[in-house]
Scaffold this motif. Structure first.
Motif, mmCIF file in Angstrom:
data_model
loop_
_atom_site.group_PDB
_atom_site.id
_atom_site.type_symbol
_atom_site.label_atom_id
_atom_site.label_comp_id
_atom_site.label_asym_id
_atom_site.label_seq_id
_atom_site.Cartn_x
_atom_site.Cartn_y
_atom_site.Cartn_z
ATOM 1 N N VAL A 273 0.774 -1.085 0.087
ATOM 2 C CA VAL A 273 -0.117 0.002 -0.106
ATOM 3 C C VAL A 273 1.075 1.219 0.091
ATOM 4 O O VAL A 273 1.637 1.492 0.762
ATOM 5 C CB VAL A 273 -0.989 0.003 1.283
ATOM 6 C CG1 VAL A 273 -1.923 1.285 1.053
ATOM 7 C CG2 VAL A 273 -1.846 -1.330 1.297
ATOM 8 N N ILE A 274 0.767 2.201 -0.935
ATOM 9 C CA ILE A 274 1.745 3.096 -1.114
ATOM 10 C C ILE A 274 1.198 4.411 -0.240
ATOM 11 O O ILE A 274 0.133 4.663 -0.437
ATOM 12 C CB ILE A 274 1.742 3.495 -2.685
ATOM 13 C CG1 ILE A 274 2.392 2.205 -3.496
ATOM 14 C CG2 ILE A 274 2.741 4.714 -2.847
ATOM 15 C CD1 ILE A 274 3.734 1.940 -3.080
ATOM 16 N N ASP A 275 2.092 4.785 0.577
ATOM 17 C CA ASP A 275 1.651 5.930 1.170
ATOM 18 C C ASP A 275 1.313 7.278 0.670
ATOM 19 O O ASP A 275 1.810 7.578 -0.436
ATOM 20 C CB ASP A 275 2.835 6.202 2.360
ATOM 21 C CG ASP A 275 2.447 7.193 3.298
ATOM 22 O OD1 ASP A 275 1.200 7.062 4.025
ATOM 23 O OD2 ASP A 275 3.248 8.124 3.385
ATOM 24 N N MET A 276 0.024 7.728 1.170
ATOM 25 C CA MET A 276 -0.224 9.119 0.694
ATOM 26 C C MET A 276 -0.301 9.992 1.909
ATOM 27 O O MET A 276 -0.388 9.500 3.182
ATOM 28 C CB MET A 276 -1.528 9.143 0.051
ATOM 29 C CG MET A 276 -1.917 8.218 -1.110
ATOM 30 S SD MET A 276 -0.669 8.562 -2.414
ATOM 31 C CE MET A 276 -2.010 9.856 -2.961
ATOM 32 N N ASN A 277 -0.173 11.450 1.676
ATOM 33 C CA ASN A 277 -0.083 12.252 2.724
ATOM 34 C C ASN A 277 -1.307 12.684 3.241
ATOM 35 O O ASN A 277 -1.978 13.683 2.815
ATOM 36 C CB ASN A 277 0.897 13.372 2.245
ATOM 37 C CG ASN A 277 1.043 14.521 3.415
ATOM 38 O OD1 ASN A 277 0.948 14.044 4.721
ATOM 39 N ND2 ASN A 277 1.459 15.683 3.069
ATOM 40 N N ASP A 278 -2.180 11.714 3.946
ATOM 41 C CA ASP A 278 -3.096 11.918 4.452
ATOM 42 C C ASP A 278 -3.468 11.945 6.190
ATOM 43 O O ASP A 278 -4.475 11.700 6.670
ATOM 44 C CB ASP A 278 -4.025 10.521 4.126
ATOM 45 C CG ASP A 278 -3.475 9.387 4.578
ATOM 46 O OD1 ASP A 278 -2.258 9.297 4.835
ATOM 47 O OD2 ASP A 278 -4.368 8.382 4.488
ATOM 48 N N ASN A 279 -2.210 12.314 6.757
ATOM 49 C CA ASN A 279 -2.463 12.525 8.219
ATOM 50 C C ASN A 279 -1.338 13.533 8.428
ATOM 51 O O ASN A 279 -0.357 14.020 8.125
ATOM 52 C CB ASN A 279 -1.580 11.434 8.801
ATOM 53 C CG ASN A 279 -2.497 10.223 8.911
ATOM 54 O OD1 ASN A 279 -3.428 9.946 9.594
ATOM 55 N ND2 ASN A 279 -2.148 9.197 7.773
ATOM 56 N N LYS A 314 9.777 7.266 6.208
ATOM 57 C CA LYS A 314 10.811 7.274 5.156
ATOM 58 C C LYS A 314 10.502 8.060 4.238
ATOM 59 O O LYS A 314 11.342 8.064 3.142
ATOM 60 C CB LYS A 314 11.019 5.749 4.939
ATOM 61 C CG LYS A 314 11.256 4.824 6.122
ATOM 62 C CD LYS A 314 11.445 3.583 5.549
ATOM 63 C CE LYS A 314 12.027 2.473 6.672
ATOM 64 N NZ LYS A 314 12.081 1.092 6.114
ATOM 65 N N THR A 315 9.294 8.575 4.250
ATOM 66 C CA THR A 315 8.868 9.493 2.863
ATOM 67 C C THR A 315 8.746 10.714 3.299
ATOM 68 O O THR A 315 8.601 11.259 4.556
ATOM 69 C CB THR A 315 7.563 8.653 1.974
ATOM 70 O OG1 THR A 315 6.396 8.994 3.086
ATOM 71 C CG2 THR A 315 7.860 7.452 1.811
ATOM 72 N N ALA A 316 8.815 11.738 2.350
ATOM 73 C CA ALA A 316 8.313 13.161 2.822
ATOM 74 C C ALA A 316 7.214 13.148 3.457
ATOM 75 O O ALA A 316 6.847 14.317 4.204
ATOM 76 C CB ALA A 316 8.358 14.058 1.465
#
Length: 922
Positions: A273-279, A314-316
């Motif tokens: 599941v690819i992370d999205m900036n949803d938090n 680990k992501t932006a």
């Protein structure tokens, strides 16, 4: 069938029986049936179900679940029933609905048969018997070839090839490639189901296969996230994914034939599941509290704030940056603090922190993800409260340069003045608490300045008496400091020192005797009206014209008098050293001196008189009473001389007997043992009992010796072998006190009571013992004893006896048995006759015969016994005797049916009985 077509229908009917007043459930169904030659005339069914809950007239689709080819899952929303639902359809010959809601085609179907024929689906609750139904119209659908023509990425099962060396077995050919994971972005807004990949096998070209997936998200919780088209192998996701909930899924794909036989080894499929900036970032605390000391240098660490982001760190999306949005108050500058944008550490960047000006700062801290990008990043804020802690950068300062006070002389522990200070530091801290020190004006240490813990004032207190006649004023110099030292670079100002002026008030002080106590030495025996000394007091009030008067305060023996004006002391009685008021040769008296001031003051003085001993007491004998035996062996009486005077007016003493009366020296003699002791003894060998008084002359060793005749009272008595008096006078002579007599009487009474109780107990015990004994007294017991008859016969009157007493009790008739223990009428009754058990008949009467013979012989030889034919009482001895029954003696009353011939064996004395009762009936 080589044709295919598409039928379309959209029909919905409201469910009946839903009891919820707020929810209406309907099934808009799109039901497609198709056939294709490549599927061996096998029909597939595709069904899409939408659940709609209407709240207040506003409908919103909850979820959509498509099932493909031969399987349709019908799920009903729970309307509060909670029972088991069973499915039925209107065409059971062509379709079957399983318990799980899956629709199956039972045989190949022609579209011409199904065209225009509605399919009714019924759901029935087994518990409540409620049912729901919907109508489905079939329309032509797409053929399977069209379904397989999409451009999805394909994942192939590893191919299998036949091994020439093993017939009938399949062998996997190893491939070097690995199935890459499938990446699915979270929170997808696309239409669902959303196809991901197509699972394919090499064997689906020559036979029909069915594909399926297993694992969490498919057939394991959470179920229903991923589905696969059983024919085309399309793997689809059914709803948006949340990486923060599950970051990846591990599924396993399977390929089986129509009979369920596995044709391919399962393959593993990983879906990331690819992370999205949803938090947004979330601070751990909404309010952060920190502190920094005032006067801190720039770069001083204050505190650290922390926030977290649920997105992938680990992501932006999860990389945070901090900054300070605002500072309140903005004094002395608006940028007093800075924050490390990565760690959240807050430090000072400017000087000038002063708690007395700004005690607290409030900072608004912002955390932004996407590495702080203000355009794309999400942010959140928190509050940091920074308190400026106090340091001792403000010394205490007096509110006045000079303080005034006054105090009466001779008063201690009184507050003279209150010294007030101001201190800008934080109250009730070591930097605020004041400490006062006297630096001048008090060389003798008569003052102290403690601190009031509440007001921080200095309390000037008198700790030693102040004499107005010595000093009328005091000027003190007092310095105020703090509990802790001042901060570096800060010095005490002039206001930290003050002057205290104290005026002493003159008061009427008490007169005092000097010396006190006053000690004098005198010989005892001084006559009355003799002058002893002058005992005067002094008035400390030199600046007051006052007079003093004297009075006697304490004179235990009433020996002294004092002149009220001059203080001269004279005697009013003879001074006696041997008086009980004299302790260790010293006599003490107390006098009072009172002035005429307003108010009057008084003081006391003690006069101590040491009395020197003179020979004014004659010696006397001790003890004054003694005892002695009539015949001393030899025993003397030791006496001691006592004298109230001290040496050399006391011993050694001289002892002698008086000349009168003359029998004293004739009967007694006295021998000196030492300077204080002598012995009085008898000169004769015997002296009659009585009380004698012996006059003894004792002379002391004074410069003018004094003699005294003392009488020794001697009790002469008869003595036992131990030398103790034995006559009654010995008890009376010494004299018994009332208490001793009462004690002796009580002992006698207690002893009598004990004796009486013992006698009563013995009588009761004797009665209990007699109740258990035989009726006949042991002295009168005929068993194994010689009978004594101490009375003459009474003629015919003695012939009235009962011969049944000689019968053995167990042979007598019950109505003829008399109580055991019947005695002669002329015999004194003793006690109730004890009852004995019945004795059985003995086989031989020899023992009782001997017993009777011995008793008769003793009676014949006793001249005082009754006649031979008198009735003798033989008590029953118990069972077990070998003697026969004597009941035949009473045969006249009991009948003559017994044999008495055995009486001949008892001797000549029983032959007459044998002749009378034995033999024939004659």
């Amino acid at each position: 069938m080589d044709w295919f077509g598409i039928l379309s229908c959209d029909s919905a009917s409201a469910l009946q029986g839903c009891t919820s007043p707020f929810c209406t459930l309907s099934f808009p169904l799109s039901f497609s049936l198709f056939t294709a030659p490549v599927l061996n005339n096998t029909f597939g069914v595709q069904l899409e179900i939408n659940y709609v809950c209407v709240l207040g007239g506003i409908g919103e689709p909850l979820w959509t679940i498509p099932y493909s080819i031969l399987s349709v899952s019908l799920v009903f929303v729970n309307c509060g029933q909670g029972g088991l639902v069973r499915f039925e359809c209107s065409n059971p010959s062509d379709f079957r609905i399983g318990a799980d809601g899956v629709v199956y085609a039972l045989r190949p179907l022609a579209m011409s048969r199904l065209r225009g024929v509605p399919l009714i689906v019924v759901a029935r609750d087994e518990t409540s018997q409620l049912q729901w139904q919907t109508q489905v119209t079939l329309t032509p659908g797409l053929p399977s070839d069209l379904l397989l023509m999409s451009g999805l990425e394909e994942i192939w099962f590893p191919s299998r090839q036949s091994d020439s060396s093993s017939v009938g077995q399949l062998k996997r050919m190893k491939r070097d490639w690995v199935i890459p994971p499938i990446n699915v972005p979270e929170n997808s807004r696309g239409e669902f189901p959303q196809e991901l990949v197509r699972i394919r096998s090499d064997h689906d070209k020559n036979r029909s296969l069915r594909y399926s997936v297993t694992g969490p998200g498919a057939d394991q919780p959470p179920t229903g996230i991923f589905i696969i088209h059983p024919i085309s192998g399309e793997l689809s996701v059914m709803k948006p994914l949340d990486r923060e909930d599950i970051s990846n899924f591990h599924l396993r794909a399977h390929a089986v034939d129509l009979n369920g036989n596995q044709v391919e080894s399962p393959i593993d499929i990983v879906i990331n599941v690819i992370d999205m900036n949803d938090n947004r970032p979330e601070f751990i605390h909404q309010i952060w509290n920190g502190s920094v000391a005032e006067g801190s240098k720039p770069g001083t660490f204050v505190m650290t704030v922390t926030s977290v982001d649920k997105d992938d760190p680990k992501t932006a999306n999860g990389m945070l940056r901090y900054k300070i949005l605002s500072q309140n108050p903005e004094s002395p500058t608006s940028n007093m603090f800075t924050i490390n944008n990565k760690t959240g550490g807050i430090i000072t960047v400017a000087a000038g922190l002063d708690r007395e000006k700004v005690p607290q700062y409030t900072l608004i801290i912002q955390a932004t993800d996407m590495e702080g990008n203000p355009m794309y990043g999400l942010s959140n804020t928190a509050t940091a409260v920074i308190k400026v802690t106090d340091i001792n950068d403000n010394p205490p300062e007096f509110t006045a340069e000079t303080f005034f006070g006054e105090v009466p002389e001779n008063r201690v522990n009184v507050i003279v003045a209150n010294l007030t200070v101001t201190d800008k530091d934080q109250p009730n801290t070591p930097a605020w608490n004041a400490v006062y020190k006297i630096t001048g004006g008090d060389p003798t240490g008569r003052f102290s300045v403690p601190t009031d813990p509440t007001t921080n004032e200095g309390l000037v207190t008198v700790v030693k008496p102040i004499d107005y006649e010595i000093s009328r004023t005091y000027v003190l110099t007092v310095v105020a400091v703090n509990d802790v030292s001042l901060a570096r670079g800060i010095h005490s100002p002039r206001q930290s020192t003050a002057t205290v002026s104290i005026r002493v008030i003159d008061v009427n002080e008490s007169p005092y005797f000097d010396p006190n106590p006053k000690l004098i030495k005198l010989e005892e025996g001084m006559l009355a009206e003799s002058s002893l000394t002058t005992f005067t007091a002094q008035d400390p009030d030199r600046f007051m014209q006052q007079s003093i008067r004297y009075t006697r305060l304490s004179d235990p023996a009433n020996w002294l008098r004092i002149d009220p004006n001059t203080g001269r002391i004279t005697t009013i009685a003879v001074l006696d050293r041997e008086s009980p008021y004299v302790k260790d040769n010293m006599y003490s008296a107390t006098f009072l001196a009172t002035d005429n001031g307003i108010p009057p003051a008084s003081g006391t003085g003690t006069l101590q008189i040491i009395l020197l001993d003179i020979n004014d007491n004659a010696p006397h004998v001790s003890p004054q009473e003694a005892e002695m035996c009539e015949k001393p062996e030899p025993n003397g009486i030791n006496i001691t001389a006592l004298d109230g005077d001290l040496n050399p007016n006391a011993g050694p003493f001289a002892f002698e007997l008086a000349n009168r009366p003359p029998e004293v020296r004739r009967n007694w003699t006295i021998t000196r043992l030492s300077g204080d002791y002598a012995q009085v003894s008898l000169k004769i060998g015997f002296l009659e009992s009585g009380i004698y008084e012996i006059p003894i002359i004792i002379t002391d060793s004074g410069n003018l010796p004094m003699s005294n005749t003392s009488y020794l009272r001697v009790k002469v008595c008869q003595c036992d072998h131990n030398g103790d008096c034995t006559d009654q006078q010995h008890i009376i002579a010494p004299g018994l006190g009332t208490g001793a007599i009462i004690a002796i009487l009580l002992c006698i009474i207690i002893l009598l009571i004990l004796v009486l109780m013992f006698v009563v107990w013995m009588k009761r015990r004797d009665k209990e013992r007699q109740a258990k004994q035989l009726l006949i007294d042991p002295e009168d017991d005929v068993r194994d004893n010689i009978l004594k008859y101490d009375e003459e016969g009474g003629g015919e009157e003695d012939q009235d006896y009962d011969l049944s007493q000689l019968q053995q009790p167990d042979t007598i008739e019950p109505d003829t048995i008399k109580p055991v223990g019947i005695r002669r009428m002329d015999e004194r009754p003793l006690h109730p006759e004890p009852q004995y058990p019945i004795r059985s008949a003995a086989p031989h009467p020899g023992d009782i015969g001997d017993f009777i013979n011995e008793g008769l012989k003793a009676a014949d030889n006793d001249p005082t016994a009754p006649p031979y034919d008198s009735l003798l009482v033989f008590d029953y001895e118990g069972s077990g005797s070998t003697a026969g029954s004597l009941s035949s003696l009473n045969s006249s009353s009991s009948g003559g049916d017994q044999d008495y011939d055995y009486l001949n064996d008892w001797g000549p004395r029983f032959r007459k009985l044998a002749d009378m009762y034995g033999g024939s009936d004659d």
